[in-house]
Design a protein around this motif. Sequence first.
Motif, PDB file in Angstrom:
ATOM      1  N   GLY A 134      -4.412  -0.974  -4.081  1.00 19.98           N
ATOM      2  CA  GLY A 134      -3.702   0.188  -4.438  1.00 19.98           C
ATOM      3  C   GLY A 134      -2.364   0.662  -3.694  1.00 19.98           C
ATOM      4  O   GLY A 134      -2.308   0.322  -2.436  1.00 19.98           O
ATOM      5  N   THR A 135      -1.539   1.083  -4.485  1.00 18.23           N
ATOM      6  CA  THR A 135      -0.351   1.790  -3.872  1.00 18.23           C
ATOM      7  C   THR A 135      -0.419   3.165  -4.090  1.00 18.23           C
ATOM      8  O   THR A 135      -0.571   3.556  -5.120  1.00 18.23           O
ATOM      9  CB  THR A 135       0.864   1.118  -4.516  1.00 18.23           C
ATOM     10  N   THR A 136       0.034   3.770  -2.969  1.00 15.52           N
ATOM     11  CA  THR A 136       0.045   5.326  -2.992  1.00 15.52           C
ATOM     12  C   THR A 136       1.256   5.827  -3.531  1.00 15.52           C
ATOM     13  O   THR A 136       2.298   5.600  -2.722  1.00 15.52           O
ATOM     14  CB  THR A 136      -0.575   5.958  -1.625  1.00 15.52           C
TER      15      THR A 136
ATOM     16  N   GLN B 115       3.535   9.680  -3.958  1.00 15.70           N
ATOM     17  CA  GLN B 115       3.587  10.764  -3.495  1.00 15.70           C
ATOM     18  C   GLN B 115       4.825  11.235  -4.214  1.00 15.70           C
ATOM     19  O   GLN B 115       5.870  11.072  -3.627  1.00 15.70           O
ATOM     20  CB  GLN B 115       3.401  11.253  -2.040  1.00 15.70           C
TER      21      GLN B 115
ATOM     22  N   ARG C 247      -5.242   4.072 -12.366  1.00 12.91           N
ATOM     23  CA  ARG C 247      -4.652   5.259 -11.598  1.00 12.91           C
ATOM     24  C   ARG C 247      -5.969   5.641 -10.996  1.00 12.91           C
ATOM     25  O   ARG C 247      -7.218   5.954 -11.553  1.00 12.91           O
ATOM     26  CB  ARG C 247      -4.306   6.230 -12.299  1.00 12.91           C
TER      27      ARG C 247
ATOM     28  N   PRO D 168       0.834  -1.058  -0.052  1.00 15.37           N
ATOM     29  CA  PRO D 168      -0.033   0.017  -0.082  1.00 15.37           C
ATOM     30  C   PRO D 168       0.827   1.318   0.085  1.00 15.37           C
ATOM     31  O   PRO D 168       0.237   2.261  -0.339  1.00 15.37           O
ATOM     32  CB  PRO D 168      -1.011  -0.200   1.079  1.00 15.37           C
TER      33      PRO D 168
ATOM     34  N   CYS E 194      -7.391  11.127  -5.377  1.00 15.58           N
ATOM     35  CA  CYS E 194      -8.126  10.841  -4.295  1.00 15.58           C
ATOM     36  C   CYS E 194      -9.782  11.357  -4.456  1.00 15.58           C
ATOM     37  O   CYS E 194      -9.804  12.306  -4.968  1.00 15.58           O
ATOM     38  CB  CYS E 194      -7.612  11.989  -3.266  1.00 15.58           C
TER      39      CYS E 194
ATOM     40  N   PRO F  10       2.908   4.241   1.560  1.00 19.13           N
ATOM     41  CA  PRO F  10       2.967   5.315   0.360  1.00 19.13           C
ATOM     42  C   PRO F  10       4.444   5.234   0.242  1.00 19.13           C
ATOM     43  O   PRO F  10       5.345   5.041   0.851  1.00 19.13           O
ATOM     44  CB  PRO F  10       2.455   6.756   1.073  1.00 19.13           C
TER      45      PRO F  10
ATOM     46  N   THR G 201      -3.116   7.136  -6.305  1.00 20.62           N
ATOM     47  CA  THR G 201      -2.946   5.496  -6.035  1.00 20.62           C
ATOM     48  C   THR G 201      -2.965   4.652  -7.146  1.00 20.62           C
ATOM     49  O   THR G 201      -3.878   5.022  -8.030  1.00 20.62           O
ATOM     50  CB  THR G 201      -4.241   5.417  -5.028  1.00 20.62           C
ATOM     51  N   TYR G 202      -2.336   3.727  -7.114  1.00 16.16           N
ATOM     52  CA  TYR G 202      -2.287   2.942  -8.424  1.00 16.16           C
ATOM     53  C   TYR G 202      -2.755   1.501  -8.097  1.00 16.16           C
ATOM     54  O   TYR G 202      -2.152   1.046  -7.405  1.00 16.16           O
ATOM     55  CB  TYR G 202      -0.703   2.854  -9.104  1.00 16.16           C
TER      56      TYR G 202
END
Lengths: 115, 112
Positions: free
Chosen positions: B105-107, B109, B37, B8, B40, B10, B85-86
């Motif tokens: 999902g993987t966030t 930033q 993709r 997940p 938010c 980030p 998030t992917y």
Amino acid sequence: DADVTQTPRNRITKTGKRIMLECSQTKGHDRMYWYRQDPGLGLRLIYYSFDVKDINKGEISDGYSVSRQAQAKFSLSLESAIPNQTALYFCATSDPSRGDNQPQHFGDGTRLSIL
Amino acid sequence: RKEVEQDPGPFNVPEGATVAFNCTYSNSASQSFFWYRQDCRKEPKLLMSVYSSGNEDGRFTAQLNRASQYISLLIRDSKLSDSATYLCVVNGVSSNTGKLIFGQGTTLQVKP
């Protein structure tokens, strides 16, 4: 205009109320889906439909019902809303004419809060 | 074991960095794979399909390893606008359903 439109975009209501979420699409896709998204749980499938009047349960259908009376429309109902149905709801469509496992296209989402 | 698993995050990276996400799936019979993709509070949007031979779309490269049952997404020269998030997505194995299974999902930033 969006290809997949959800109404309402936001809704706050009370426990026990009946709620209907609408989804309409202009993509001409036969397949339509309803998901809910909760933090940390990802998207979970509620119901899906492959054609008019075709209804199939997803992984979390309890407490929900759907109606597909036209190709372009797929509505989701909460007969008696409860607080743990508070979530972000998405409608999606896909086109099986190019094969069964096509990507899905999502509406903007409905943010539902049950108090 | 979850059907589709992602870290997940980030992931916090500077602009210009290269970042890679992995995703594993449990059912070896899965045949279709996608990266979506999600910004938010917005809807998921298809980023790219993942093909057996691997595929590239600009700064994005997707790879599939069937033997190890994982999918990867590589983003080169990260931009601030890549922050999102992917979601790793795999088709449900039951035939003729069109069902997709979504990872959490993987966030990402991306920082200036």
